[in-house]
Scaffold this motif. Structure first.
Motif, PDB file in Angstrom:
ATOM      1  N   ARG A 243      -3.417 -11.737   0.415  1.00  0.00           N
ATOM      2  CA  ARG A 243      -2.478 -12.201   1.427  1.00  0.00           C
ATOM      3  C   ARG A 243      -3.259 -12.701   2.631  1.00  0.00           C
ATOM      4  NH1 ARG A 243       1.444  -7.276   2.260  1.00  0.00           N
ATOM      5  NH2 ARG A 243      -0.425  -6.157   1.717  1.00  0.00           N
ATOM      6  N   ARG A 244      -2.760 -13.710   3.242  1.00  0.00           N
ATOM      7  CA  ARG A 244      -3.367 -14.249   4.464  1.00  0.00           C
ATOM      8  C   ARG A 244      -2.478 -13.845   5.635  1.00  0.00           C
ATOM      9  NH1 ARG A 244      -8.195 -15.855   2.693  1.00  0.00           N
ATOM     10  NH2 ARG A 244      -8.049 -17.236   0.924  1.00  0.00           N
ATOM     11  N   TRP A 245      -3.069 -13.171   6.605  1.00  0.00           N
ATOM     12  CA  TRP A 245      -2.329 -12.729   7.783  1.00  0.00           C
ATOM     13  C   TRP A 245      -2.734 -13.597   8.965  1.00  0.00           C
ATOM     14  CZ3 TRP A 245       1.140  -8.670   7.705  1.00  0.00           C
ATOM     15  CH2 TRP A 245       1.141  -7.875   6.557  1.00  0.00           C
ATOM     16  N   PRO A 246      -1.787 -14.187   9.665  1.00  0.00           N
ATOM     17  CA  PRO A 246      -2.146 -14.925  10.888  1.00  0.00           C
ATOM     18  C   PRO A 246      -2.661 -13.937  11.946  1.00  0.00           C
ATOM     19  CG  PRO A 246       0.247 -14.991  10.513  1.00  0.00           C
ATOM     20  CD  PRO A 246      -0.362 -14.250   9.375  1.00  0.00           C
ATOM     21  N   ASP A 247      -3.519 -14.433  12.823  1.00  0.00           N
ATOM     22  CA  ASP A 247      -4.097 -13.564  13.848  1.00  0.00           C
ATOM     23  C   ASP A 247      -3.024 -12.891  14.700  1.00  0.00           C
ATOM     24  OD1 ASP A 247      -6.622 -14.105  12.976  1.00  0.00           O
ATOM     25  OD2 ASP A 247      -7.127 -15.509  14.581  1.00  0.00           O
ATOM     26  N   GLU A 248      -1.922 -13.591  14.974  1.00  0.00           N
ATOM     27  CA  GLU A 248      -0.857 -13.002  15.789  1.00  0.00           C
ATOM     28  C   GLU A 248      -0.265 -11.779  15.095  1.00  0.00           C
ATOM     29  OE1 GLU A 248      -0.706 -16.387  14.875  1.00  0.00           O
ATOM     30  OE2 GLU A 248      -1.736 -16.984  16.715  1.00  0.00           O
ATOM     31  N   ALA A 249      -0.088 -11.871  13.761  1.00  0.00           N
ATOM     32  CA  ALA A 249       0.449 -10.734  13.010  1.00  0.00           C
ATOM     33  C   ALA A 249      -0.543  -9.576  13.017  1.00  0.00           C
ATOM     34  CB  ALA A 249       0.770 -11.156  11.580  1.00  0.00           C
ATOM     35  N   LYS A 250      -1.834  -9.889  12.857  1.00  0.00           N
ATOM     36  CA  LYS A 250      -2.859  -8.850  12.873  1.00  0.00           C
ATOM     37  C   LYS A 250      -2.867  -8.135  14.223  1.00  0.00           C
ATOM     38  CE  LYS A 250      -5.986 -11.336   9.776  1.00  0.00           C
ATOM     39  NZ  LYS A 250      -7.281 -12.015   9.699  1.00  0.00           N
ATOM     40  N   LEU A 251      -2.822  -8.927  15.295  1.00  0.00           N
ATOM     41  CA  LEU A 251      -2.844  -8.328  16.635  1.00  0.00           C
ATOM     42  C   LEU A 251      -1.593  -7.493  16.884  1.00  0.00           C
ATOM     43  CD1 LEU A 251      -4.354 -11.307  18.641  1.00  0.00           C
ATOM     44  CD2 LEU A 251      -5.448  -9.128  18.121  1.00  0.00           C
TER      45      LEU A 251
END
Length: 117
Positions: free
Chosen positions: A11-19
């Motif tokens: 899965r690829r998580w956008p940086d905003e979701a990670k943060l």
């Protein structure tokens, strides 16, 4: 039940979701395992993201500051007499400046630290 057919892809998580997940995990009293379960990820993934974003800082917030005039009530500021400084050059090319009255144990410890660095 989830059925996965074929090759499972990362899965690829956008940086905003990670943060957002990191912010959730950093709340007081929150356990990483609980956050990971809610988002269906491994707790180690949150730890890896923390390491990756450790250099990231949130936008700066400013606190109110009030400048106040310094008031001298006629008392002379307490000044210490200047102690002589000894400069020690080590084998590794580094130098160390210490007060002349430094205890031997402390000096030996400092020299060992600077030589090991």
């Amino acid at each position: 039940m989830e059925i996965i057919s074929g090759i499972e892809r990362r899965r690829r998580w956008p940086d905003e979701a990670k943060l957002g997940i990191l912010a959730e995990a950093d709340q007081p009293g929150v356990r990483i395992g609980d956050v990971a379960r809610r988002h269906d990820i491994h707790p180690g993934q949150i730890r890896l993201w923390r390491q990756r974003f450790s250099g990231f800082t949130a936008p700066a917030t400013f606190l109110p500051v009030e400048l106040v005039k310094e008031v001298n009530l006629g008392q002379a500021p307490a000044t210490r007499p200047a102690l002589p400084i000894v400069e020690i050059l080590l084998k590794n090319g580094r130098g160390l400046k210490v007060p002349a009255d430094l205890e031997r144990r402390m000096l030996a410890s400092l020299i060992a630290c600077v030589e090991a660095a």
